[in-house]
Design a protein around this motif. Structure first.
Motif, short mmCIF file in Angstrom:
data_model
loop_
_atom_site.label_atom_id
_atom_site.label_comp_id
_atom_site.label_asym_id
_atom_site.label_seq_id
_atom_site.Cartn_x
_atom_site.Cartn_y
_atom_site.Cartn_z
N VAL A 198 -32.64 -44.54 83.90
CA VAL A 198 -32.56 -44.46 85.36
C VAL A 198 -32.41 -43.01 85.78
O VAL A 198 -33.11 -42.51 86.67
N CYS A 199 -31.50 -42.30 85.12
CA CYS A 199 -31.28 -40.88 85.44
C CYS A 199 -32.49 -40.03 85.09
O CYS A 199 -32.79 -39.06 85.78
N GLU A 200 -33.18 -40.40 84.02
CA GLU A 200 -34.36 -39.65 83.62
C GLU A 200 -35.42 -39.68 84.72
O GLU A 200 -36.05 -38.66 85.02
N GLY A 201 -35.61 -40.84 85.33
CA GLY A 201 -36.59 -40.95 86.41
C GLY A 201 -36.18 -40.14 87.62
O GLY A 201 -37.01 -39.50 88.27
N ALA A 202 -34.88 -40.15 87.94
CA ALA A 202 -34.38 -39.38 89.07
C ALA A 202 -34.48 -37.88 88.80
O ALA A 202 -34.84 -37.10 89.69
N ASP A 203 -34.15 -37.47 87.57
CA ASP A 203 -34.24 -36.05 87.22
C ASP A 203 -35.68 -35.55 87.31
O ASP A 203 -35.93 -34.44 87.78
N ARG A 204 -36.60 -36.39 86.88
CA ARG A 204 -38.02 -36.00 86.97
C ARG A 204 -38.44 -35.85 88.43
O ARG A 204 -39.17 -34.92 88.79
N ALA A 205 -37.95 -36.75 89.28
CA ALA A 205 -38.27 -36.66 90.71
C ALA A 205 -37.70 -35.38 91.32
O ALA A 205 -38.34 -34.74 92.16
N GLU A 206 -36.50 -35.03 90.90
CA GLU A 206 -35.89 -33.79 91.40
C GLU A 206 -36.74 -32.57 91.03
O GLU A 206 -36.96 -31.67 91.84
N GLU A 207 -37.24 -32.59 89.81
CA GLU A 207 -38.04 -31.45 89.33
C GLU A 207 -39.42 -31.41 89.96
O GLU A 207 -39.89 -30.34 90.37
N PHE A 222 -32.44 -48.23 100.40
CA PHE A 222 -31.67 -48.59 99.22
C PHE A 222 -32.60 -49.19 98.16
O PHE A 222 -33.63 -49.77 98.48
N ALA A 223 -32.19 -49.04 96.91
CA ALA A 223 -32.90 -49.69 95.81
C ALA A 223 -31.88 -50.11 94.76
O ALA A 223 -30.89 -49.40 94.52
N VAL A 224 -32.10 -51.26 94.17
CA VAL A 224 -31.28 -51.70 93.05
C VAL A 224 -32.19 -51.87 91.85
O VAL A 224 -33.29 -52.44 91.96
N ILE A 225 -31.77 -51.35 90.71
CA ILE A 225 -32.57 -51.40 89.49
C ILE A 225 -32.07 -52.52 88.60
O ILE A 225 -30.88 -52.61 88.30
N ASP A 226 -32.99 -53.39 88.19
CA ASP A 226 -32.65 -54.53 87.34
C ASP A 226 -31.72 -55.50 88.06
O ASP A 226 -30.81 -56.06 87.45
N ILE A 241 -38.49 -48.05 82.88
CA ILE A 241 -37.39 -47.91 83.85
C ILE A 241 -37.48 -46.58 84.58
O ILE A 241 -37.41 -46.52 85.82
N SER A 242 -37.63 -45.50 83.83
CA SER A 242 -37.67 -44.18 84.46
C SER A 242 -38.89 -44.04 85.37
O SER A 242 -38.80 -43.43 86.45
N GLU A 243 -40.02 -44.63 84.96
CA GLU A 243 -41.22 -44.56 85.78
C GLU A 243 -41.02 -45.30 87.11
O GLU A 243 -41.45 -44.83 88.16
N ARG A 244 -40.36 -46.46 87.05
CA ARG A 244 -40.13 -47.23 88.28
C ARG A 244 -39.19 -46.49 89.22
O ARG A 244 -39.41 -46.44 90.43
N VAL A 245 -38.13 -45.89 88.68
CA VAL A 245 -37.21 -45.11 89.51
C VAL A 245 -37.95 -43.95 90.17
O VAL A 245 -37.79 -43.71 91.38
N TYR A 246 -38.76 -43.25 89.39
CA TYR A 246 -39.53 -42.14 89.95
C TYR A 246 -40.44 -42.64 91.07
O TYR A 246 -40.53 -42.02 92.14
N ASP A 247 -41.13 -43.75 90.84
CA ASP A 247 -42.07 -44.26 91.83
C ASP A 247 -41.38 -44.68 93.12
O ASP A 247 -41.93 -44.50 94.22
N ILE A 248 -40.18 -45.24 93.01
CA ILE A 248 -39.43 -45.62 94.22
C ILE A 248 -39.07 -44.36 95.01
O ILE A 248 -39.21 -44.32 96.25
N ILE A 249 -38.60 -43.34 94.31
CA ILE A 249 -38.25 -42.09 95.00
C ILE A 249 -39.48 -41.47 95.63
O ILE A 249 -39.45 -41.02 96.78
N GLU A 250 -40.59 -41.48 94.91
CA GLU A 250 -41.83 -40.90 95.45
C GLU A 250 -42.28 -41.66 96.70
O GLU A 250 -42.82 -41.05 97.64
N SER A 251 -42.06 -42.97 96.72
CA SER A 251 -42.47 -43.75 97.88
C SER A 251 -41.71 -43.34 99.13
O SER A 251 -42.22 -43.46 100.25
#
Length: 294
Positions: A6-15, A70-74, A223-233
């Motif tokens: 989950v954090c990996e996807g968010a970190d990628r979005a930050e970068e 808001f988003a909830v994962i899993d 998981i990380s890809e989905r988190v990234y995609d939600i942030i990107e949306s």
């Protein structure tokens, strides 16, 4: 490990997306609700609850913050400004079953004697892991219905001692590879496999430190890809509240790892055809030829 993704996807979005990211690590479940509210009050555009536990609190409070997404994962949550991210389990288990069956029959691989027995050791006997087990058994049977799948549940995601005992029992019954969606209990399975020169199939995690030599492959849930995609949306204006998004093999999120670690272990004996056959199964799922009920 799950929350690491989950954090990996968010970190990628930050970068890559230039967002302002704040991460709160919560050690006590009693603090989930208060921290969620604090994030919403801080005026963030998107607040992500990183596990199932946040679903009820997001449902309870999302309407109080109509300008916050808001988003909830899993997990599942309700609200016009909420996205719930779910994961299919049976189809990933099916892929693992196909790969495990082909490995179990290939005596050219070191440590494989061709016995028609495969293991499954899960953390807890809960619906999600039951789905993985069912899909896994279906995948094995699609290769050879005569292969016996031995199943056991530890009863905890944090009991490596019991997990080791259960996996040793399966190895003693002729199993050469074990599927282990077992969380922290999996460390006991890795240790047993290392002692017996056997192999494991992981779930979410891959190449565990000193036990790298036992890893065959792992189910990757995206998981990380989905988190990234939600942030990107949120950043590109395509966020759709009141929806449920599901990671599956057919939509490209769920797959098996590339087996690079196993290639290092086996060298010239690496069974390349397993990757080819798994890719064929993935394509059949994507075009609807193969449907795995979840």
């Amino acid at each position: 490990a799950y929350l690491d993704f989950v954090c990996e996807g968010a970190d990628r979005a930050e970068e890559e997306l230039g967002i302002d990211l704040k991460v709160i690590e919560i050690s006590e479940s009693s603090d989930y609700e208060s921290n969620l509210i604090a994030m919403a009050n801080d005026g963030y555009d998107l607040v992500i609850g990183g596990s199932t536990s946040f679903g009820e609190f997001i449902t309870l409070h999302a309407s109080e913050y109509p300008d916050v997404k808001f988003a909830v994962i899993d997990g599942m949550a309700e609200g016009e400004n909420v996205v719930s991210a779910q994961f299919s389990f049976a189809d990933g288990g099916y892929l693992a079953g196909v790969a495990a069956a082909e490995l179990a029959l290939d005596t050219s691989v070191p440590g494989i004697d061709g016995k028609k027995a495969i293991g499954y050791v899960g953390g807890m006997d809960v619906p999600t892991l039951q789905s993985i087990e069912r899909g896994f058994k279906e995948g094995v049977a699609s290769v050879d219905p005569e292969i016996d799948v031995l199943s056991a549940y530890v009863g905890s995601f944090n009991d490596p001692v019991t997990a080791k005992e259960l996996s040793m029992a399966q190895f003693n019954q002729g199993v050469n590879v074990i599927m282990c969606p077992a969380g922290g209990s999996g460390l006991g399975i890795f240790e047993a496999a290392a002692n017996e020169n056997k192999y494991v199939i992981g779930f979410d995690v891959y190449e565990q430190g000193e036990y790298e030599e036992v890893y065959f492959t792992t189910v990757v849930r995206g998981i990380s890809e989905r988190v990234y995609d939600i942030i990107e949306s949120v950043t590109d204006g395509t966020f759709e509240g009141g929806t449920v998004v599901t990671n599956t093999v057919s939509n490209g999120y769920v797959t098996l790892s590339d087996m690079d670690n196993f290639k290092k272990i086996t060298g010239d004996a690496f069974p390349e055809y397993i990757l080819t056959d798994v890719d064929k199964v993935i394509e059949d799922m994507k075009d609807g030829t193969l449907l795995i009920e979840d």
